[in-house]
Design a protein around this motif. Structure first.
Motif, short mmCIF file in Angstrom:
data_model
loop_
_atom_site.label_atom_id
_atom_site.label_comp_id
_atom_site.label_asym_id
_atom_site.label_seq_id
_atom_site.Cartn_x
_atom_site.Cartn_y
_atom_site.Cartn_z
N LYS A 258 32.82 -27.67 18.20
CA LYS A 258 33.24 -26.26 18.11
C LYS A 258 32.59 -25.51 16.96
CE LYS A 258 37.62 -27.12 20.32
NZ LYS A 258 38.89 -27.72 20.09
N LYS A 259 32.21 -26.27 15.91
CA LYS A 259 31.69 -25.60 14.72
C LYS A 259 30.74 -26.52 13.96
CE LYS A 259 33.20 -23.16 10.57
NZ LYS A 259 34.34 -22.69 9.80
N VAL A 260 29.65 -25.93 13.45
CA VAL A 260 28.73 -26.66 12.57
C VAL A 260 28.49 -25.83 11.31
CG1 VAL A 260 27.50 -27.96 14.36
CG2 VAL A 260 26.65 -25.74 13.67
N CYS A 261 28.33 -26.52 10.22
CA CYS A 261 27.92 -25.90 8.96
C CYS A 261 26.66 -26.61 8.52
CB CYS A 261 29.03 -26.03 7.92
SG CYS A 261 30.45 -24.99 8.29
N ILE A 262 25.60 -25.84 8.37
CA ILE A 262 24.28 -26.40 8.10
C ILE A 262 23.87 -26.05 6.67
CG2 ILE A 262 21.86 -26.33 8.81
CD1 ILE A 262 23.06 -25.48 11.65
N VAL A 263 23.42 -27.05 5.93
CA VAL A 263 22.96 -26.86 4.56
C VAL A 263 21.44 -26.92 4.56
CG1 VAL A 263 23.01 -27.76 2.20
CG2 VAL A 263 25.05 -27.98 3.66
N ILE A 264 20.81 -25.86 4.05
CA ILE A 264 19.35 -25.83 3.90
C ILE A 264 19.06 -25.84 2.41
CG2 ILE A 264 17.25 -24.48 4.26
CD1 ILE A 264 18.47 -23.43 6.86
N SER A 265 18.39 -26.92 1.95
CA SER A 265 18.14 -27.07 0.51
C SER A 265 16.66 -27.09 0.15
CB SER A 265 18.79 -28.37 0.01
OG SER A 265 18.18 -29.48 0.62
N LYS A 266 15.79 -27.15 1.13
CA LYS A 266 14.36 -27.23 0.85
C LYS A 266 13.70 -25.88 1.15
CE LYS A 266 14.27 -32.12 1.89
NZ LYS A 266 15.54 -32.33 2.56
N GLY A 267 12.70 -25.53 0.35
CA GLY A 267 12.06 -24.23 0.49
C GLY A 267 10.73 -24.24 1.21
N SER A 268 10.47 -25.26 2.00
CA SER A 268 9.21 -25.34 2.75
C SER A 268 9.49 -25.05 4.22
CB SER A 268 8.62 -26.74 2.61
OG SER A 268 9.53 -27.69 3.11
N LEU A 269 8.43 -24.78 4.98
CA LEU A 269 8.62 -24.51 6.42
C LEU A 269 9.34 -25.66 7.10
CD1 LEU A 269 5.27 -22.89 7.64
CD2 LEU A 269 7.50 -21.80 7.41
N GLU A 270 8.94 -26.90 6.78
CA GLU A 270 9.57 -28.05 7.44
C GLU A 270 10.97 -28.33 6.90
OE1 GLU A 270 7.23 -29.78 3.99
OE2 GLU A 270 6.98 -28.14 5.39
N GLY A 271 11.36 -27.65 5.84
CA GLY A 271 12.71 -27.77 5.31
C GLY A 271 13.64 -26.69 5.81
N ILE A 272 13.08 -25.53 6.13
CA ILE A 272 13.88 -24.37 6.54
C ILE A 272 14.06 -24.30 8.05
CG2 ILE A 272 13.89 -21.84 6.63
CD1 ILE A 272 12.55 -21.95 3.80
N TYR A 273 12.98 -24.49 8.80
CA TYR A 273 13.06 -24.32 10.25
C TYR A 273 14.08 -25.21 10.96
CZ TYR A 273 9.62 -20.73 11.20
OH TYR A 273 8.97 -19.53 11.29
N PRO A 274 14.22 -26.49 10.60
CA PRO A 274 15.21 -27.30 11.33
C PRO A 274 16.62 -26.71 11.27
CG PRO A 274 13.74 -28.72 10.11
CD PRO A 274 13.42 -27.32 9.68
N GLY A 275 17.02 -26.24 10.09
CA GLY A 275 18.36 -25.65 9.96
C GLY A 275 18.51 -24.37 10.76
N LEU A 276 17.48 -23.52 10.74
CA LEU A 276 17.56 -22.28 11.51
C LEU A 276 17.57 -22.57 13.01
CD1 LEU A 276 15.08 -19.99 9.51
CD2 LEU A 276 17.59 -19.99 9.43
N ILE A 277 16.76 -23.52 13.44
CA ILE A 277 16.73 -23.89 14.86
C ILE A 277 18.08 -24.46 15.29
CG2 ILE A 277 15.72 -25.53 16.52
CD1 ILE A 277 13.02 -25.07 14.96
N MET A 278 18.67 -25.31 14.44
CA MET A 278 19.97 -25.89 14.78
C MET A 278 21.07 -24.81 14.82
SD MET A 278 19.75 -29.45 12.70
CE MET A 278 21.30 -30.07 13.31
N ALA A 279 21.05 -23.89 13.88
CA ALA A 279 22.05 -22.81 13.87
C ALA A 279 21.88 -21.92 15.11
CB ALA A 279 21.91 -21.97 12.59
N ASN A 280 20.66 -21.59 15.43
CA ASN A 280 20.40 -20.77 16.61
C ASN A 280 20.84 -21.50 17.88
OD1 ASN A 280 19.14 -18.34 17.85
ND2 ASN A 280 17.77 -19.87 18.73
N GLY A 281 20.50 -22.78 17.97
CA GLY A 281 20.89 -23.57 19.14
C GLY A 281 22.40 -23.66 19.28
N ALA A 282 23.08 -23.83 18.15
CA ALA A 282 24.55 -23.88 18.18
C ALA A 282 25.12 -22.57 18.72
CB ALA A 282 25.10 -24.17 16.79
N ARG A 283 24.64 -21.47 18.21
CA ARG A 283 25.15 -20.16 18.66
C ARG A 283 24.85 -19.94 20.15
NH1 ARG A 283 28.79 -18.85 17.93
NH2 ARG A 283 28.47 -16.66 18.30
N MET A 284 23.69 -20.39 20.62
CA MET A 284 23.34 -20.22 22.03
C MET A 284 24.25 -21.06 22.93
SD MET A 284 21.03 -17.94 22.00
CE MET A 284 21.81 -17.29 20.53
N GLU A 285 24.82 -22.12 22.36
CA GLU A 285 25.75 -22.98 23.11
C GLU A 285 27.21 -22.55 22.91
OE1 GLU A 285 24.98 -25.43 25.26
OE2 GLU A 285 22.88 -24.87 24.96
#
Length: 169
Positions: A20-47
């Motif tokens: 029902k709910k996810v909380c995602i922590v993004i701690s890295k400032g690189s593309l490979e550190g930021i995109y996974p969290g944004l993709i997961m948050a977007n995917g969660a909202r789409m579901e």
């Protein structure tokens, strides 16, 4: 053996509840550190899953004005690059790797970080900056893009995360 596995799967299906709910922590400032969290948050909202994203340490760059459009691939000390650290340290390697990754993301229609942050926010996900990190780096609310909902403490993050799955990227 197959019957045992089928029985266990049936029991799992009966007892598991949908996420029902996810909380995602993004701690890295690189593309490979930021995109996974944004993709997961977007995917969660789409579901239809509630999602909050908590940015801390260098992950704050994803939501900082003037920095979020300049995120690069980390080539030094990145085992995923499959190259010696010395090679990753050559001037221009990070820029080259960043250009290559951005081209691949464009082909897959993945938006740049600033646009993706806006998309995730517009989808209803909450975006939060870590107060301790904000204070440590001497930042304030004006340092961030307007999509940031608030600057919160770790304790407030845990309150928001009650009953959620916490994902650390």
């Amino acid at each position: 053996m197959t019957e045992v596995i089928q029985e266990l799967e049936a029991q799992f299906e009966e007892t598991s509840e949908p996420l029902k709910k996810v909380c995602i922590v993004i701690s890295k400032g690189s593309l490979e550190g930021i995109y996974p969290g944004l993709i997961m948050a977007n995917g969660a909202r789409m579901e239809g899953i509630e999602a909050d994203v908590f940015f801390t340490f260098f992950g704050l760059d994803a939501i900082r004005k003037g920095r979020n459009a300049k995120i690069k691939v980390a080539t030094v000390g990145n085992p995923g690059m499959h190259m010696p650290t010395l090679l990753g340290a050559i001037p221009g390697m990070s820029a080259l790797a960043t250009r290559m990754m951005k081209r691949q993301m464009e082909k897959l229609d993945i938006p740049p970080v600033p646009e993706f942050v806006e998309l995730v926010s517009d989808s209803g996900a909450g975006l939060y900056a870590c107060k301790a990190t904000v204070d440590m780096f001497g930042l304030d609310k004006d340092s961030f893009v307007p999509q940031v909902d608030d600057i919160i403490t770790v304790g407030e993050f845990y309150e928001r995360a009650a009953g959620a799955e916490i994902v650390f990227t």
